[in-house]
Design a protein around this motif. Structure first.
Motif, PDB file in Angstrom:
ATOM      1  N   ILE A   1    -109.379 -78.312 -57.474  1.00  0.00           N
ATOM      2  CA  ILE A   1    -107.982 -78.956 -58.362  1.00  0.00           C
ATOM      3  C   ILE A   1    -106.731 -78.752 -57.776  1.00  0.00           C
ATOM      4  O   ILE A   1    -106.095 -79.232 -58.071  1.00  0.00           O
ATOM      5  CB  ILE A   1    -108.462 -77.920 -59.294  1.00  0.00           C
ATOM      6  CG1 ILE A   1    -110.044 -78.383 -60.330  1.00  0.00           C
ATOM      7  CG2 ILE A   1    -107.645 -78.024 -60.825  1.00  0.00           C
ATOM      8  CD1 ILE A   1    -110.513 -77.469 -61.683  1.00  0.00           C
ATOM      9  N   GLN A   2    -106.691 -77.075 -57.340  1.00  0.00           N
ATOM     10  CA  GLN A   2    -105.702 -76.754 -56.800  1.00  0.00           C
ATOM     11  C   GLN A   2    -104.893 -78.348 -55.112  1.00  0.00           C
ATOM     12  O   GLN A   2    -103.858 -78.298 -55.800  1.00  0.00           O
ATOM     13  CB  GLN A   2    -105.232 -75.591 -56.882  1.00  0.00           C
ATOM     14  CG  GLN A   2    -105.155 -74.350 -57.799  1.00  0.00           C
ATOM     15  CD  GLN A   2    -105.078 -73.257 -57.080  1.00  0.00           C
ATOM     16  OE1 GLN A   2    -103.794 -72.429 -57.406  1.00  0.00           O
ATOM     17  NE2 GLN A   2    -106.007 -72.165 -57.382  1.00  0.00           N
ATOM     18  N   GLN A   3    -106.064 -78.219 -54.632  1.00  0.00           N
ATOM     19  CA  GLN A   3    -105.666 -78.856 -53.306  1.00  0.00           C
ATOM     20  C   GLN A   3    -104.899 -79.931 -54.183  1.00  0.00           C
ATOM     21  O   GLN A   3    -104.313 -81.121 -53.198  1.00  0.00           O
ATOM     22  CB  GLN A   3    -106.756 -79.162 -52.461  1.00  0.00           C
ATOM     23  CG  GLN A   3    -107.311 -78.176 -51.660  1.00  0.00           C
ATOM     24  CD  GLN A   3    -108.146 -77.662 -51.333  1.00  0.00           C
ATOM     25  OE1 GLN A   3    -108.895 -78.383 -51.992  1.00  0.00           O
ATOM     26  NE2 GLN A   3    -108.686 -76.554 -50.219  1.00  0.00           N
ATOM     27  N   LEU A   4    -106.240 -81.226 -55.515  1.00  0.00           N
ATOM     28  CA  LEU A   4    -105.894 -82.139 -55.271  1.00  0.00           C
ATOM     29  C   LEU A   4    -104.562 -82.987 -56.404  1.00  0.00           C
ATOM     30  O   LEU A   4    -104.634 -83.393 -56.211  1.00  0.00           O
ATOM     31  CB  LEU A   4    -107.306 -82.610 -56.419  1.00  0.00           C
ATOM     32  CG  LEU A   4    -108.458 -82.564 -55.231  1.00  0.00           C
ATOM     33  CD1 LEU A   4    -109.777 -82.717 -56.483  1.00  0.00           C
ATOM     34  CD2 LEU A   4    -108.233 -84.298 -54.518  1.00  0.00           C
ATOM     35  N   CYS A   5    -104.653 -81.084 -56.873  1.00  0.00           N
ATOM     36  CA  CYS A   5    -102.828 -81.445 -57.547  1.00  0.00           C
ATOM     37  C   CYS A   5    -102.005 -81.622 -56.819  1.00  0.00           C
ATOM     38  O   CYS A   5    -100.869 -82.055 -56.914  1.00  0.00           O
ATOM     39  CB  CYS A   5    -102.928 -80.148 -58.454  1.00  0.00           C
ATOM     40  SG  CYS A   5    -103.609 -80.196 -60.465  1.00  0.00           S
ATOM     41  N   ALA A   6    -101.480 -80.901 -55.807  1.00  0.00           N
ATOM     42  CA  ALA A   6    -101.137 -80.658 -54.865  1.00  0.00           C
ATOM     43  C   ALA A   6    -100.942 -82.227 -53.955  1.00  0.00           C
ATOM     44  O   ALA A   6     -99.431 -82.971 -53.677  1.00  0.00           O
ATOM     45  CB  ALA A   6    -101.451 -79.602 -53.506  1.00  0.00           C
TER      46      ALA A   6
ATOM     47  N   LEU B   1    -113.983 -85.709 -65.743  1.00  0.00           N
ATOM     48  CA  LEU B   1    -112.591 -85.810 -66.892  1.00  0.00           C
ATOM     49  C   LEU B   1    -111.678 -85.108 -66.081  1.00  0.00           C
ATOM     50  O   LEU B   1    -110.294 -86.147 -66.014  1.00  0.00           O
ATOM     51  CB  LEU B   1    -112.134 -85.847 -67.834  1.00  0.00           C
ATOM     52  CG  LEU B   1    -113.192 -86.052 -69.062  1.00  0.00           C
ATOM     53  CD1 LEU B   1    -113.162 -84.074 -70.175  1.00  0.00           C
ATOM     54  CD2 LEU B   1    -112.731 -87.129 -69.738  1.00  0.00           C
ATOM     55  N   ILE B   2    -111.626 -84.808 -65.186  1.00  0.00           N
ATOM     56  CA  ILE B   2    -110.690 -84.073 -64.547  1.00  0.00           C
ATOM     57  C   ILE B   2    -110.121 -85.766 -63.383  1.00  0.00           C
ATOM     58  O   ILE B   2    -109.344 -85.652 -62.589  1.00  0.00           O
ATOM     59  CB  ILE B   2    -110.195 -82.738 -63.647  1.00  0.00           C
ATOM     60  CG1 ILE B   2    -110.388 -81.171 -64.340  1.00  0.00           C
ATOM     61  CG2 ILE B   2    -109.480 -82.635 -62.106  1.00  0.00           C
ATOM     62  CD1 ILE B   2    -110.954 -80.107 -64.378  1.00  0.00           C
ATOM     63  N   CYS B   3    -111.667 -85.730 -62.727  1.00  0.00           N
ATOM     64  CA  CYS B   3    -111.935 -86.877 -61.700  1.00  0.00           C
ATOM     65  C   CYS B   3    -110.996 -87.544 -62.091  1.00  0.00           C
ATOM     66  O   CYS B   3    -110.066 -88.265 -62.227  1.00  0.00           O
ATOM     67  CB  CYS B   3    -113.044 -86.850 -60.686  1.00  0.00           C
ATOM     68  SG  CYS B   3    -113.984 -85.662 -60.518  1.00  0.00           S
TER      69      CYS B   3
ATOM     70  N   GLU C   1    -107.724 -89.812 -60.767  1.00  0.00           N
ATOM     71  CA  GLU C   1    -108.396 -91.735 -60.648  1.00  0.00           C
ATOM     72  C   GLU C   1    -108.499 -91.244 -58.977  1.00  0.00           C
ATOM     73  O   GLU C   1    -108.618 -91.560 -58.627  1.00  0.00           O
ATOM     74  CB  GLU C   1    -107.527 -92.448 -60.430  1.00  0.00           C
ATOM     75  CG  GLU C   1    -107.097 -92.282 -61.185  1.00  0.00           C
ATOM     76  CD  GLU C   1    -104.945 -93.563 -61.656  1.00  0.00           C
ATOM     77  OE1 GLU C   1    -104.871 -94.174 -60.152  1.00  0.00           O
ATOM     78  OE2 GLU C   1    -104.333 -94.013 -62.148  1.00  0.00           O
ATOM     79  N   ILE C   2    -109.867 -90.370 -59.245  1.00  0.00           N
ATOM     80  CA  ILE C   2    -111.418 -90.526 -57.701  1.00  0.00           C
ATOM     81  C   ILE C   2    -112.667 -89.998 -58.268  1.00  0.00           C
ATOM     82  O   ILE C   2    -112.370 -89.797 -59.806  1.00  0.00           O
ATOM     83  CB  ILE C   2    -111.201 -88.418 -56.662  1.00  0.00           C
ATOM     84  CG1 ILE C   2    -111.336 -87.568 -57.838  1.00  0.00           C
ATOM     85  CG2 ILE C   2    -109.560 -88.779 -56.553  1.00  0.00           C
ATOM     86  CD1 ILE C   2    -111.195 -86.011 -56.877  1.00  0.00           C
ATOM     87  N   SER C   3    -113.718 -89.817 -58.077  1.00  0.00           N
ATOM     88  CA  SER C   3    -114.797 -90.084 -58.405  1.00  0.00           C
ATOM     89  C   SER C   3    -115.287 -88.692 -58.566  1.00  0.00           C
ATOM     90  O   SER C   3    -114.681 -87.619 -57.480  1.00  0.00           O
ATOM     91  CB  SER C   3    -116.015 -90.934 -57.405  1.00  0.00           C
ATOM     92  OG  SER C   3    -116.020 -90.007 -56.398  1.00  0.00           O
ATOM     93  N   LEU C   4    -116.903 -88.528 -58.882  1.00  0.00           N
ATOM     94  CA  LEU C   4    -116.776 -86.905 -58.769  1.00  0.00           C
ATOM     95  C   LEU C   4    -116.868 -86.587 -57.310  1.00  0.00           C
ATOM     96  O   LEU C   4    -117.105 -85.839 -56.517  1.00  0.00           O
ATOM     97  CB  LEU C   4    -118.509 -86.849 -59.357  1.00  0.00           C
ATOM     98  CG  LEU C   4    -118.054 -86.590 -60.807  1.00  0.00           C
ATOM     99  CD1 LEU C   4    -119.369 -86.863 -61.875  1.00  0.00           C
ATOM    100  CD2 LEU C   4    -117.360 -85.039 -60.831  1.00  0.00           C
TER     101      LEU C   4
END
Length: 81
Positions: free
Chosen positions: A11-16, A54-56, A60-63
């Motif tokens: 999650i932290q990687q994707l937020c960045a 929901l986070i995905c 706007e990414i897939s699981l």
């Protein structure tokens, strides 16, 4: 590294990558910021797949994209926890 830490790191990687902070991702995902903070800071013992979905959606990414990461590719079955 256990599963909770791997999810938190991802999650932290994707937020960045997307330029989000925890609050903005929570807002985009439609989940309470405290829920997301509990996942990221390791206070959530078992973040459910619905919450991860929901986070995905907020990102706007897939699981598949969420779990298609070196964080999970190095996952050792002995580390399940």
């Amino acid at each position: 590294m256990d599963t909770r830490k791997q999810v938190s790191l991802r999650i932290q990687q994707l937020c960045a990558t997307h330029g989000y902070n925890i609050n903005s991702l929570a807002r985009k995902s439609g989940i309470p910021p405290t829920t997301l903070k509990n996942i990221v800071y390791g206070n959530s013992r078992n973040p459910g797949i619905v919450t991860i979905k929901l986070i995905c959606d907020g990102l706007e990414i897939s699981l598949y994209d969420f779990f298609d990461s070196d964080v999970f590719k190095r996952f050792d079955l002995e580390d399940i926890g």
